[in-house]
Design a protein around this motif. Structure first.
Motif, PDB file in Angstrom:
ATOM      1  N   ARG A  40       1.934  -8.239  17.357  1.00  0.00           N
ATOM      2  CA  ARG A  40       1.392  -6.907  17.632  1.00  0.00           C
ATOM      3  C   ARG A  40       0.634  -6.439  16.404  1.00  0.00           C
ATOM      4  NH1 ARG A  40       3.116  -3.240  21.551  1.00  0.00           N
ATOM      5  NH2 ARG A  40       4.511  -4.130  23.134  1.00  0.00           N
ATOM      6  N   VAL A  41      -0.156  -5.367  16.571  1.00  0.00           N
ATOM      7  CA  VAL A  41      -0.741  -4.690  15.418  1.00  0.00           C
ATOM      8  C   VAL A  41       0.323  -3.730  14.886  1.00  0.00           C
ATOM      9  CG1 VAL A  41      -2.631  -3.291  14.538  1.00  0.00           C
ATOM     10  CG2 VAL A  41      -3.031  -4.836  16.454  1.00  0.00           C
ATOM     11  N   CYS A  42       0.755  -3.937  13.648  1.00  0.00           N
ATOM     12  CA  CYS A  42       1.903  -3.215  13.095  1.00  0.00           C
ATOM     13  C   CYS A  42       1.542  -2.494  11.796  1.00  0.00           C
ATOM     14  CB  CYS A  42       3.051  -4.182  12.810  1.00  0.00           C
ATOM     15  SG  CYS A  42       3.736  -4.960  14.281  1.00  0.00           S
ATOM     16  N   THR A  43       2.302  -1.460  11.496  1.00  0.00           N
ATOM     17  CA  THR A  43       2.220  -0.802  10.199  1.00  0.00           C
ATOM     18  C   THR A  43       2.772  -1.734   9.139  1.00  0.00           C
ATOM     19  OG1 THR A  43       2.632   1.293  11.315  1.00  0.00           O
ATOM     20  CG2 THR A  43       2.861   1.264   8.925  1.00  0.00           C
ATOM     21  N   GLN A  44       2.021  -1.877   8.026  1.00  0.00           N
ATOM     22  CA  GLN A  44       2.437  -2.854   7.019  1.00  0.00           C
ATOM     23  C   GLN A  44       2.656  -2.252   5.646  1.00  0.00           C
ATOM     24  OE1 GLN A  44       0.400  -4.243   4.354  1.00  0.00           O
ATOM     25  NE2 GLN A  44       1.724  -5.955   3.796  1.00  0.00           N
ATOM     26  N   HIS A  45       1.860  -1.254   5.283  1.00  0.00           N
ATOM     27  CA  HIS A  45       1.965  -0.716   3.930  1.00  0.00           C
ATOM     28  C   HIS A  45       1.381   0.689   3.893  1.00  0.00           C
ATOM     29  CE1 HIS A  45       1.196  -0.219  -0.415  1.00  0.00           C
ATOM     30  NE2 HIS A  45       2.166  -1.100  -0.571  1.00  0.00           N
ATOM     31  N   HIS A  46       2.016   1.573   3.119  1.00  0.00           N
ATOM     32  CA  HIS A  46       1.491   2.918   2.933  1.00  0.00           C
ATOM     33  C   HIS A  46       0.629   2.927   1.675  1.00  0.00           C
ATOM     34  CE1 HIS A  46       2.359   7.550   3.077  1.00  0.00           C
ATOM     35  NE2 HIS A  46       1.135   7.221   3.475  1.00  0.00           N
ATOM     36  N   ASN A  47      -0.661   3.110   1.853  1.00  0.00           N
ATOM     37  CA  ASN A  47      -1.558   3.167   0.696  1.00  0.00           C
ATOM     38  C   ASN A  47      -1.556   4.530   0.036  1.00  0.00           C
ATOM     39  OD1 ASN A  47      -2.201   0.555   1.238  1.00  0.00           O
ATOM     40  ND2 ASN A  47      -4.318   0.916   1.799  1.00  0.00           N
ATOM     41  N   GLY A  48      -0.989   5.525   0.698  1.00  0.00           N
ATOM     42  CA  GLY A  48      -0.757   6.829   0.084  1.00  0.00           C
ATOM     43  C   GLY A  48       0.695   6.956  -0.307  1.00  0.00           C
ATOM     44  N   GLY A  49       1.120   8.168  -0.607  1.00  0.00           N
ATOM     45  CA  GLY A  49       2.515   8.390  -1.002  1.00  0.00           C
ATOM     46  C   GLY A  49       2.653   9.673  -1.790  1.00  0.00           C
ATOM     47  N   ILE A  50       3.650   9.728  -2.652  1.00  0.00           N
ATOM     48  CA  ILE A  50       3.904  10.913  -3.457  1.00  0.00           C
ATOM     49  C   ILE A  50       2.927  10.931  -4.634  1.00  0.00           C
ATOM     50  CG2 ILE A  50       5.624  12.214  -4.741  1.00  0.00           C
ATOM     51  CD1 ILE A  50       6.173  11.875  -1.703  1.00  0.00           C
ATOM     52  N   ALA A  51       2.299  12.068  -4.858  1.00  0.00           N
ATOM     53  CA  ALA A  51       1.301  12.198  -5.925  1.00  0.00           C
ATOM     54  C   ALA A  51       1.982  12.116  -7.292  1.00  0.00           C
ATOM     55  CB  ALA A  51       0.554  13.527  -5.802  1.00  0.00           C
ATOM     56  N   VAL A  52       1.395  11.312  -8.186  1.00  0.00           N
ATOM     57  CA  VAL A  52       1.943  11.130  -9.535  1.00  0.00           C
ATOM     58  C   VAL A  52       0.817  11.209 -10.555  1.00  0.00           C
ATOM     59  CG1 VAL A  52       3.887   9.719  -8.757  1.00  0.00           C
ATOM     60  CG2 VAL A  52       1.722   8.607  -9.365  1.00  0.00           C
ATOM     61  N   ASP A  53       1.210  11.418 -11.822  1.00  0.00           N
ATOM     62  CA  ASP A  53       0.241  11.424 -12.908  1.00  0.00           C
ATOM     63  C   ASP A  53       0.205  10.041 -13.561  1.00  0.00           C
ATOM     64  OD1 ASP A  53       2.493  11.243 -14.552  1.00  0.00           O
ATOM     65  OD2 ASP A  53       2.352  13.303 -15.301  1.00  0.00           O
TER      66      ASP A  53
END
Length: 600
Positions: free
Chosen positions: A409-422
């Protein structure tokens, strides 16, 4: 417990001193107070968490605790691909490369320049540390770490230790962490980050076997809980990975590029990316309806030669990419179309796709297979010649590619965003650091393999900042307020998120799901049973609400404007990306400043 480093689990509770009498005193103290104090807590036992703990211990942090729900769970330990990629500065050959060039390639219009520079600068030290710990990255006879080109890559910076690269990384890092006697609290689910106006003051954890809470008072908290896998139904993430990004969002941290995800083809019976050589050997794409009728839908839709060409390209261009919809990403769309019509989709390595012949392949594909010695009569034999471990991997999980088709299937693999950091991987909440996939240091065009480098770069930066920042534990006593947990059907939320907010998105559906998440969160109540499930459901809702806010904002934009898409609570807005820093490269000045900062 000063003087002796705590080491091993004690009745799954936490620390067992090197002396049993101290362990007994410790258990009595915990039973009486349900509270302990350490200066720095690391949450997570994947590549980022283990490296954070290892680096902190190496730098001399004596008041340290690693918290994990399950030491051997998570994405780092339980996932990979045909040859799982590590992306770093080129360390072989005659190609020109530099920290600046790598940083430039990471610094897209929606990626901050300072974090891109830090990840580039730390890539070689982080990689070489892993190699020195025993991760088997290949070298040629002269010691060069040879590489290959991955997706969104401009040079041959990628390398691999095989399908289980991240697993090898966790094993090597855990061995080092245990050798340094870092205290580990296992079977403990992070439940709430406690803050005051000065930042982090404590972490509340739920002890899943004892079914009780423990407060860990601390000055620094490094959250390394991986990507928020549990907000989707169709996902490559292993069953043991759920993520806890909602913890940071609830504590006041902002999100960065939460709308940016990587989706791609994956097997579903055993969750694994079918990228790289799984595609380059050009298997047959087959859909099967309820009556068992098979159809080669790629050839039907694209024509035989184009289907062959795009299948090969999926090996390099595995993630869905809207810019490649006229090209290889047509494959993802056609697979999804078959699934939406109620048909299952398979890769068949037993026989060639319709129209197969070497002369029908594009020159690039034909030369690649010939150079790899992979021109055998079937996709299975070509895969065996090119990457035999890729076959054994599925056999180890009860799937024989020589005898059966592989459902995908076409699946979610990785979150390219996330919690903002410095640039130190610290959030806007003082004392709260987020590293690894949970951190939002990428945007739409992440080169393949940068995620593994980011686990090492971010955790190293956070550890060094913690050791120089000298935050102390607050002496304020905050009451343990009851947790209000929602009730509801997590599977329904995951299914709906996959339906309306994956690589194909429906604005009306996303607005409805966001309102539903907000309503369920507002109806929380004290939970006495199924506390773990309630905590995970709450995290799904908190994360979905923030991710959907970012997706809805992006859907209202025209095109892909530059800047980082920031999310505060459930409100999103586009902000300019931080520029690439102007850094001092004059040796004597840098040396002097370094000696001053390190008291040399």
């Amino acid at each position: 417990m000063s003087g002796q480093r705590a080491a091993i689990l004690c009745d799954h509770y936490i620390i067992c001193s090197l002396h049993s009498e101290l362990c007994t005193l410790y258990e009595r103290w915990v039973s009486a107070t349900n509270e302990i104090t350490v200066r720095t807590v690391v949450v997570g036992s994947g590549c980022a968490g283990l490296n954070a703990a290892d680096t902190l211990a190496a730098l001399g942090e004596e008041s340290l605790l690693l918290v994990t729900e399950a030491m051997n769970a998570g994405t780092s330990r339980n996932t990979g691909s045909d040859k799982q990629t590590y992306y770093k500065l080129s360390l072989a050959g005659d190609e020109n490369d530099s920290v600046g060039a790598l940083a430039h390639d990471l610094h897209y219009p929606d990626v901050n320049g300072d974090t891109a520079l830090c990840e580039a600068a730390a890539s070689a030290p982080g990689f070489l540390k892993l190699a020195s710990l025993g991760v088997p990255f290949p070298t040629n006879e002269y010691g060069e770490y040879v590489g290959y080109q991955t997706d969104h890559d401009t040079r041959r910076r990628a390398t691999s230790a095989g399908p289980l690269t991240s697993k090898y990384m966790t094993e090597a890092l855990e061995k080092s962490v245990r050798a340094r006697n870092v205290p580990i609290l296992d079977h403990a689910l992070a439940a709430r980050i406690v803050t005051d106006e000065n930042g982090v003051t404590a972490l509340d954890v739920y002890l899943t076997e004892k079914k009780e809470f423990l407060r860990v008072r601390c000055a620094n908290l490094v959250l390394c809980t991986g990507g928020p896998a549990h907000i989707y139904q169709d996902r490559v993430y292993p069953e043991s990975q759920h993520g806890m990004s909602g913890l940071a969002l609830e504590a006041g941290a902002a999100g960065a590029n939460l709308d940016c995800w990587q989706y791609g083809l994956a097997s579903v019976k055993f969750r694994w990316n079918v990228s790289g050589s799984y595609q380059q050997v050009i298997p047959r794409y087959v859909s099967v309806d309820e009556q068992g009728t098979e159809r080669e839908f790629l050839a039907d839709a694209l024509g035989e030669k184009q289907a062959l060409a795009l299948t090969f390209l999926k090996g390099y261009q595995w993630p869905f990419d809207e810019s490649k919809v006229p090209g290889s990403s047509q494959v993802d769309i056609l697979v999804k179309r078959e699934n939406d019509a109620g048909r299952n989709v398979y890769l068949d390595y037993r026989q060639n796709p319709r129209g197969w012949a070497l002369e029908n392949l594009p020159e690039e594909a034909r030369n690649y297979l010939q150079n790899c010695g992979a021109v055998q009569d079937t996709p299975f034999l070509r895969l065996k010649a090119m990457n035999a471990p890729a076959i054994q991997l599925y056999r180890d999980h009860g799937i024989d590619l020589e005898k059966e088709m592989l459902e995908i299937r076409v699946c979610t693999q990785h979150h390219n965003g996330g919690i903002a950091v410095d640039a130190h991987w610290q959030t806007c909440v003082p004392g709260l650091y987020v590293c690894g996939e949970a951190a939002g240091t990428f945007g739409r065009k992440r080169p393949g393999g940068t995620a593994l480098n980011s686990t090492q770069a971010g955790s190293m930066r956070a550890a060094k900042h913690i050791m120089t920042n000298k935050r102390i534990v607050s002496d304020r006593q905050l009451p343990f307020a009851p947790l209000l947990l929602p009730r509801g059907d997590a599977a329904m939320l995951q299914e709906e998120m996959t339906r309306i907010a994956a690589f194909q998105r429906n604005q009306e559906g996303m607005e409805a799901l966001k309102k539903q998440a907000e309503a369920m969160l507002s109806q929380g109540q004290p939970e006495t049973e199924n506390i773990r499930e309630g905590l995970l459901l709450k995290d799904i809702l908190l994360t979905q609400k923030a991710v959907l806010s970012a997706m809805l904002y992006a859907a209202r934009e025209q095109g892909n404007p530059p800047g980082v898409l920031m999310t505060y609570a459930s409100e999103s807005r586009r902000e300019p990306a931080r520029p690439m820093p102007q850094r001092d490269l004059w040796f004597e000045r840098v040396w002097k400043k370094y000696r001053e900062e390190h008291n040399d």
